[in-house]
Design a protein around this motif. Structure first.
Motif: not given
Ligand SMILES: [Zn+2]
Length: 325
Positions: A6-16
């Motif tokens: 979410e560009p708004l939240l600018n969060t890098e999230l780990p994805v497996e």
């Protein structure tokens, strides 16, 4: 792999991600027909052309469940319990990209609604379509508690401008196309398991350690079913299943009930919630499905598709098993 959801939240999230065993539909007909016969008096499983799910009685945002079906498990109860992590806010808008570059995506399932929008913690029945040009057709509903003592709550549809959710979510993402699906029709519950557990345990019994995942919609056309709605976040830490059950608001929802969500026969080591369905009806009720309370007259009709992959997003590093029912 990391992504910005979410560009708004600018969060890098780990994805497996993990491939799922995806049996032919004909094979699943045999497995489920046999497995469900100990749970229901009447069982009829077949392969059908998916009915148009935008119409009665489904009220979903896309026609079908077909085209690159994936399960997605976001966050989890460790972000709610023992105390909330309010920074765990996610967005749907880039989810197709994360799940293998799917341009047009249809997302249904169970999660926690966007508390900043709702003004409180709430249940979410995800039901939205993201078009190739970035438009959102949002029919996602949230159920929020207004007064616990009086048992007052509301059900509302999120606007197209609100595509966030919070804490946890279990979704089926596909291209939303018409195609072949499983139709699972069961009447009169004779076993102790709820409808979803009965399907999941039938798959687990047959496929053992091979994970088979499915998602879709079911209708409970008669009777009532026990559901819960989460109240606003607890200030007192909720440490046990008993604390959790004392905090949740439980009630019986009236049929016809529309439920959306996912299940997976076995967790391939991703710290998953193995089944999760949320429901709504057209009389202003919504929440988290537990089981029907009228087994004699219970009648379920499900349309489900097996999924090819599961994506695990933002898996908690500090985990526990409270609150996965
Ligand atoms: Zn739930």
């Amino acid at each position: 792999m990391a992504c910005t959801l979410e560009p708004l939240l600018n969060t890098e999230l780990p994805v497996e991600s993990h491939p799922l065993h995806c049996p032919p539909l004909d094979e699943l007909v045999g497995v489920l027909s046999k497995g469900l016969s100990s749970a229901f008096d009447f069982v009829d499983v077949k392969v059908v052309d998916c009915p148009n799910l935008t119409l009665e009685p489904f009220h979903l945002s896309s026609e079908g469940l077909s085209g690159s079906p994936r399960l997605i498990d976001f966050g989890g109860p460790p972000y709610l319990l023992p105390t909330v992590k309010r920074d765990k806010l996610y967005g749907f808008s880039k989810l197709g990209e994360v799940c293998g570059g799917i341009k047009q995506s249809f997302i249904i399932g169970a999660g926690a609604g966007p508390w900043p929008y709702a003004g409180t913690n709430c249940e979410m029945m995800a039901n939205l379509k993201l078009t190739e040009d970035g438009k959102i057709n949002n029919k996602t509903r949230i159920a929020k508690l207004l007064n616990v003592e009086k048992g007052e709550f509301t059900l509302e549809i999120l606007p197209n401008s609100e595509s966030r959710f919070a804490l946890l979510g279990n979704f089926l993402l596909s291209e939303g196309k018409l195609g072949k699906v499983l139709k699972i029709h069961c009447k009169k519950r004779i076993g102790d398991d709820n409808f979803v557990t009965a399907i999941r345990s039938s798959l687990e019994k047959h496929y053992g350690s091979q994970p088979v995942g499915m998602g879709g919609v079911f209708i409970l056309s008669q009777g009532k079913a026990k559901h819960h709605i989460m109240p606003d976040f607890s200030i007192t830490p909720l440490k046990t299943e008993e604390d959790l059950n004392n905090w949740l608001f439980f009630y019986e929802m009236n049929a016809p009930i529309i439920s959306v969500g996912t299940l997976i026969s076995v967790d391939p080591g991703l710290d998953l919630r193995v089944q999760h369905f949320h429901s709504f009806n057209l009389n202003g009720e919504g929440g988290h499905y537990h089981y029907d309370t009228t087994p004699e007259i219970a009648e379920y009709t499900a349309y489900m598709t097996p999924a090819e992959f599961i994506y695990r997003v933002d898996k908690p590093t500090d985990t526990h098993n409270v609150g996965r029912d």
